[in-house]
Structure formats: structure tokens, C-alpha cells
Design a protein around this motif. Structure first.
Motif, PDB file in Angstrom:
ATOM      1  N   GLU A 236      -4.090   1.480  -7.342  1.00  0.00           N
ATOM      2  CA  GLU A 236      -4.484   2.480  -6.293  1.00  0.00           C
ATOM      3  C   GLU A 236      -3.711   3.669  -6.806  1.00  0.00           C
ATOM      4  O   GLU A 236      -2.531   3.850  -6.285  1.00  0.00           O
ATOM      5  CB  GLU A 236      -4.303   2.120  -5.000  1.00  0.00           C
ATOM      6  CG  GLU A 236      -5.058   0.893  -4.348  1.00  0.00           C
ATOM      7  CD  GLU A 236      -5.449   0.937  -2.992  1.00  0.00           C
ATOM      8  OE1 GLU A 236      -6.849   0.901  -2.730  1.00  0.00           O
ATOM      9  OE2 GLU A 236      -4.647   1.230  -2.100  1.00  0.00           O
TER      10      GLU A 236
ATOM     11  N   GLY B 140      -7.994   8.592  -0.607  1.00  0.00           N
ATOM     12  CA  GLY B 140      -8.253   9.650   0.291  1.00  0.00           C
ATOM     13  C   GLY B 140      -8.713  11.097  -0.149  1.00  0.00           C
ATOM     14  O   GLY B 140      -8.748  12.005   0.971  1.00  0.00           O
TER      15      GLY B 140
ATOM     16  N   LEU C  36     -11.085  -1.793  -3.894  1.00  0.00           N
ATOM     17  CA  LEU C  36     -10.124  -1.835  -2.542  1.00  0.00           C
ATOM     18  C   LEU C  36     -10.505  -0.541  -1.943  1.00  0.00           C
ATOM     19  O   LEU C  36     -10.228   0.576  -2.211  1.00  0.00           O
ATOM     20  CB  LEU C  36      -8.740  -1.928  -2.429  1.00  0.00           C
ATOM     21  CG  LEU C  36      -8.014  -2.036  -1.299  1.00  0.00           C
ATOM     22  CD1 LEU C  36      -8.386  -2.953  -0.322  1.00  0.00           C
ATOM     23  CD2 LEU C  36      -6.431  -2.228  -1.547  1.00  0.00           C
ATOM     24  N   ILE C  37     -11.535  -0.683  -0.851  1.00  0.00           N
ATOM     25  CA  ILE C  37     -12.298   0.522  -0.604  1.00  0.00           C
ATOM     26  C   ILE C  37     -11.635   1.053   0.908  1.00  0.00           C
ATOM     27  O   ILE C  37     -11.846   0.320   1.926  1.00  0.00           O
ATOM     28  CB  ILE C  37     -13.776   0.294  -0.278  1.00  0.00           C
ATOM     29  CG1 ILE C  37     -14.288  -0.608  -1.382  1.00  0.00           C
ATOM     30  CG2 ILE C  37     -14.485   1.586  -0.214  1.00  0.00           C
ATOM     31  CD1 ILE C  37     -14.154  -0.050  -2.667  1.00  0.00           C
TER      32      ILE C  37
ATOM     33  N   GLY D  78      -9.003   3.889  -4.664  1.00  0.00           N
ATOM     34  CA  GLY D  78      -8.961   5.409  -4.358  1.00  0.00           C
ATOM     35  C   GLY D  78     -10.075   6.215  -4.659  1.00  0.00           C
ATOM     36  O   GLY D  78     -10.781   6.224  -5.877  1.00  0.00           O
ATOM     37  N   SER D  79     -10.634   6.359  -3.326  1.00  0.00           N
ATOM     38  CA  SER D  79     -11.861   7.243  -3.554  1.00  0.00           C
ATOM     39  C   SER D  79     -13.070   6.660  -4.261  1.00  0.00           C
ATOM     40  O   SER D  79     -13.835   7.355  -4.732  1.00  0.00           O
ATOM     41  CB  SER D  79     -11.716   8.677  -4.137  1.00  0.00           C
ATOM     42  OG  SER D  79     -10.843   9.330  -3.227  1.00  0.00           O
ATOM     43  N   CYS D  80     -12.916   5.285  -3.967  1.00  0.00           N
ATOM     44  CA  CYS D  80     -14.274   4.531  -4.824  1.00  0.00           C
ATOM     45  C   CYS D  80     -15.317   4.581  -3.701  1.00  0.00           C
ATOM     46  O   CYS D  80     -15.110   4.485  -2.421  1.00  0.00           O
ATOM     47  CB  CYS D  80     -13.553   3.064  -4.849  1.00  0.00           C
ATOM     48  SG  CYS D  80     -14.978   2.063  -5.639  1.00  0.00           S
TER      49      CYS D  80
ATOM     50  N   HIS E 280       0.798  -1.382  -0.015  1.00  0.00           N
ATOM     51  CA  HIS E 280       0.014   0.003   0.056  1.00  0.00           C
ATOM     52  C   HIS E 280       1.149   1.331  -0.061  1.00  0.00           C
ATOM     53  O   HIS E 280       1.863   1.379   0.680  1.00  0.00           O
ATOM     54  CB  HIS E 280      -0.916   0.015   1.125  1.00  0.00           C
ATOM     55  CG  HIS E 280      -2.052   1.088   1.040  1.00  0.00           C
ATOM     56  ND1 HIS E 280      -1.693   2.345   1.531  1.00  0.00           N
ATOM     57  CD2 HIS E 280      -3.477   0.895   0.888  1.00  0.00           C
ATOM     58  CE1 HIS E 280      -3.045   3.001   1.021  1.00  0.00           C
ATOM     59  NE2 HIS E 280      -3.910   2.258   0.821  1.00  0.00           N
TER      60      HIS E 280
HETATM   61  P1  PGA Z   1      -9.919   5.440  -0.080  1.00  0.00           P
HETATM   62  O1  PGA Z   1      -8.645   4.578   0.250  1.00  0.00           O
HETATM   63  O2  PGA Z   1     -10.921   4.696  -0.605  1.00  0.00           O
HETATM   64  O3  PGA Z   1     -10.192   5.919   1.249  1.00  0.00           O
HETATM   65  O4  PGA Z   1      -9.285   6.592  -1.112  1.00  0.00           O
HETATM   66  C1  PGA Z   1      -8.148   3.358  -0.516  1.00  0.00           C
HETATM   67  C2  PGA Z   1      -7.068   2.669  -0.160  1.00  0.00           C
HETATM   68  O5  PGA Z   1      -6.154   3.350   0.320  1.00  0.00           O
HETATM   69  O6  PGA Z   1      -7.135   1.616  -0.120  1.00  0.00           O
END
Ligand code: PGA
Length: 251
Positions: A168, A174, A233-234, A213-215, A96
Motif C-alpha cells: 500500500e 485515500g 486491500l480496499i 491504495g485508491s483501488c 497499516h
Molecule cells: P483506500 O484505502 O482504498 O481508501 O485508498 C486503502 C487502505 O488504506 O487499506
């Protein structure tokens, strides 16, 4: 058919009773679920045992957010792949961008972590993705290709068959700015072809590539409608049951 997956990365959020509350709420709604999307929760390590109790009763998989690259011994503060397996954990996020940035994780360390996970039959969720600067310089494909080859190309075909990849883009994590479905598709397609060149058709076709990524519940449907986006990946949006399950139901 590739497995559709929605995984929640809780990061460093929730106290014990909040964690229990969220797991309870997810479990309750899983009772009526008839779909084919695999749901994974990745809570902080101190709640893994709690989560895996739910995993025993419900169709819920449990992932860790990190693992040591060492097998056992004098590594204060670390958690090994063997320990994760022994607690019923089935998946683990590796690579990550937050771990690369704040904890100095390199592709070489990540490669060792992946090896260690696979030797204990844990499924790595390998994260890759470029920064905004790299995208603006049109280097995003090159950067992701480098991350893939350094962390994964030491694996055998069989081992690679056990890996999940999460694309990501760092600029989307975020920030509230998600990659567009077209940007996600373009990179997922690139990743699949890159894996195909090294590991062959079967591995590439069966590989689940998640977008992260901001999903959220608003944009998941469009992202998941892309042919090479096999799930998400949320982060933030996995912290409430309504939002997390609405994302799952976006398929
Ligand atoms: P996010 O993070 O959905 O808050 O943007 C995703 C992640 O870092 O796995």
C-alpha cells in the motif's frame, strides 16, 4: 495456485445499523457467487462479532483492523489475538500506514503483533509501502525491503506461509491516485523475490500479495491482471456493496 483475495478495510466508518445493512447486502449477493475469490471484511472491532455471525453462514471471512502485541492482562483499551479468535475472526490487518503514522506503531511492535496473531492461528495481512517523498528519492524498494525484513524475518518458513502481504503506497491511500498497474507489478515482483530469498520458492510462490491504495471498480481489472497482484486491500471503495463486489468481480 495462489489464493485471490479481496479484503475490505472499513477503517473508522459506519454506525451499527449501517454496518448491518452492508453485511446483509454482501451476504445476499454471496448466495449466488460461484467464483474463487476469497472475500474478507475488516470492520471496526465493535462490529466483529456481528460480522462473524455472517461468516458462519456465508463464505465471508472476517478480519480485525488491529490487535494488541500483548497476550492478556492490564492493557486498557486493547484487544488480544485470543479474543479475536474466540469471536470467529480469521484475519487481521497489521502495519497499516495509518497506524504507523497516527498511533506510533513501529516495525518492532508490528513484528510482535504478527507473532501473537500467528500463535492464535489468525492470518496477518501485513501492510507495507513507501511515502511519496521516499518514492521521489527512488528509495521505495529499500523502504519496503526494510519493512519486510523488520516485521517478518523473525518468522519460520511455516509461519511465513500463513501471512498475506498488502503493498500500500502511502501516497495512494485515500488520495484517488492509485499506483499504475506497472508500478504495482514492479513492487509486487520485488516483494515476492525478497521473500523468496529468505523463505524459499514454495513460500514465495504461494504468497498472496494484495495491492491497496485508491483501488476501485474502475481500476481493479487492470491492476488484478498483473501477474504478481493477487488481489486488493480496499478502503473507501469497500464501503458500498456494488463497488466492493464489482472489485471482486474484476478478476
Ligand atoms: P483506500 O484505502 O482504498 O481508501 O485508498 C486503502 C487502505 O488504506 O487499506
Amino acid at each position: 495456485m495462489r489464493q485471490k483475495i479481496v479484503a475490505g478495510n472499513w477503517k473508522m466508518n459506519k454506525n451499527f445499523s449501517e454496518a448491518e445493512e452492508l453485511l446483509d447486502a454482501i451476504a445476499e449477493r454471496l448466495e449466488q457467487y460461484k467464483g474463487d475469490v476469497q472475500l474478507i471484511v475488516c470492520p471496526p472491532s465493535v462490529y466483529l462479532e456481528l460480522a462473524s455471525d455472517y461468516g458462519e453462514e456465508y463464505p465471508l471471512f472476517v478480519g480485525a483492523q488491529n490487535v494488541s502485541q500483548f497476550v492478556k492482562g492490564a492493557y486498557t483499551g486493547e484487544i488480544s489475538a485470543a479474543m479475536l479468535t474466540s469471536m470467529g475472526v480469521t484475519h487481521c490487518i497489521v502495519g497499516h500506514s495509518e497506524r504507523r503514522k497516527y498511533f506510533g506503531e513501529t516495525d518492532a511492535m508490528i513484528a510482535e503483533k504478527i507473532k501473537s496473531l500467528l500463535s492464535f492461528e489468525l492470518t496477518p495481512i501485513y501492510c507495507c509501502g513507501e511515502t511519496l517523498e521516499e518514492r521521489n528519492q527512488n528509495r521505495h524498494r529499500e523502504v519496503v525491503a526494510g519493512q519486510l525484513s523488520e516485521a517478518l524475518f523473525h518468522l519460520t518458513e511455516e509461519e511465513m506461509g500463513e501471512v498475506i502481504i498488502a503493498y500500500e503506497p502511502v501516497w495512494a491511500i485515500g488520495t484517488g491516485v492509485n499506483a499504475t498497474p506497472q508500478q504495482a507489478q514492479e513492487m509486487h515482483d520485488f516483494i515476492r523475490r525478497f521473500i523468496l530469498d529468505k523463505f524459499g520458492n514454495e513460500v514465495a510462490n504461494n504468497l498472496s500479495i494484495l495491492y491497496g491504495g485508491s483501488c476501485n471498480a474502475q481500476n481493479a481489472k487492470e491492476l488484478f491482471s498483473m501477474p504478481d497482484v493477487d488481489g486488493g486491500l480496499i478502503g473507501g471503495a469497500s464501503l458500498t456493496v456494488e463497488e466492493f463486489l464489482a472489485i471482486r468481480d474484476s478478476f
